[in-house]
Motif scaffolding. Structure first.
Motif: not given
Length: 364
Positions: A157-161
């Motif tokens: 989720i963090a990588f996908c912002r």
């Protein structure tokens, strides 16, 4: 996370793969249609070859009806350390997995998720790495969900912002029925009135009907899968809407009456519907998820030519005014349109004066 397997290379799966690949994760792509996986790979979403060993995270991005079987197959062959799905319903897949007889360790390696983002178009060619940026991404961990799997999901989720939101699975399904599935059907019901309407009426379509029917352009087959996985909560909500429609029809019929008391009652009924609508609309989150803010619009007439919007935004920036939102209504039969620039009320006179000074035609 160093490696991932994305099973299902449609809009959501390919968009997640693009985001992971852009952050240096080696992504393997799989799909029941090999050509679709090759298309996603050609877009830079990863490789359509099978991983040599166990990957860190498997992302199952298939229709809801196939989620449990796809997850079970991947788990039984030890494809990954952790598993997530991105289906738009969450209670069913978990129960289906349990019914398939998977052991506790397999169930602990899984967490249901749902990115609250999408487009009217489907398939890998519609995918973008920034599809989820700033959007809620729901996680529905169970009591036995492994912490490592939760952390892998949060890393994705963090990588996908995106913005992680933790919910109970059944509460999630009731929520998406309210804010996504039921509105989609209502949009289609309204759009269906246009199918056989007279051309002279359709030519009068303005921004209001475009706003209401925009999501009716989505792929029907995809929505059959979604609605088949969450029929109960959606039917309950539509039943409530149907009751409100019946009351509204009766109120409108009363307005046709020659009896003044009936007309007054009908007007009161319509007023109550509109009041409830206003009250509900104010609960829709505003900018950045904060409480909704009241904006006012500055309406500008523009030509349908390249660079017009860029000029307006640049002129607004020079005036020190932040554009909170923008809407465009195209003129019928003319190469022109009206741009509504939504700003905080105190900025209206400043922006209006600045744009007039720079030669823009302002409409009240």
């Amino acid at each position: 996370m160093r490696t991932a397997l994305v099973i299902g290379t449609g809009l959501i799966g390919t968009s997640a793969a693009l985001a992971l690949a852009s952050r240096g994760v080696r992504v393997h792509l799989a799909d029941h249609d090999p050509e679709q996986a090759r298309t996603a790979a050609a877009l830079g979403a990863g490789t359509d070859t099978e991983p040599a060993g166990t990957v860190d995270l498997a992302v199952v991005a298939v229709p809801p009806a196939h989620v449990a079987a796809t997850l079970a197959g991947a788990m039984r062959r030890g494809a990954a350390r952790g598993y997530i799905d991105v289906a738009s319903v969450k209670g069913g897949p978990r129960r289906d997995l349990e019914a398939l007889g998977l052991d506790a360790a397999a169930l602990a390696s899984y967490i249901g998720t749902h990115p609250m983002s999408g487009r009217e178009k489907s398939g890998p060619l519609a995918a973008t790495a920034d599809l989820f940026e700033g959007r809620p991404w729901v996680l529905t961990p169970g009591r036995d969900t492994d912490t490592e799997v939760l952390n892998l999901a949060l890393e994705l989720i963090a990588f996908c912002r995106a913005v992680p939101v933790v919910m109970d699975a059944d509460a999630h399904d009731r929520a998406v029925a309210l804010v996504s599935h039921m509105p989609h059907l209502v949009s289609n019901l309204v759009a269906a009135r246009l199918e056989h309407a007279e051309e002279s009426a359709v030519r009068l379509c303005g921004q209001g009907i475009r706003d209401v029917t925009r999501i009716a352009a989505s792929e029907p087959a995809m929505w059959i899968d979604i609605l088949s996985a969450n029929p109960g909560p959606v039917a309950d909500l539509l039943s409530d809407v149907a009751a409100d429609l019946d009351e509204t029809v009766r109120a409108l019929r009363a307005l046709q009456s020659a009896d003044e008391d009936k007309r007054l009652g009908g007007a009161g009924g319509i007023q109550e519907v509109l009041r409830r609508g206003n009250a509900g609309q104010t609960r829709v989150p505003g900018k950045h998820g904060a409480a909704p803010t009241s904006y006012e619009s500055v309406i500008v007439l523009i030509d349908d030519q390249p660079g017009q919007l860029a000029r307006i935004f640049a002129d607004a920036g020079r005036a020190g005014v932040n554009i909170e939102d923008v809407r465009i209504e195209h003129a019928t039969g003319q190469q022109a349109g009206l741009v509504q620039l939504m700003v905080v009320p105190q900025s209206v006179p400043v922006l209006t004066a600045a744009l007039r000074e720079r030669g823009w035609a302002i409409r009240q």
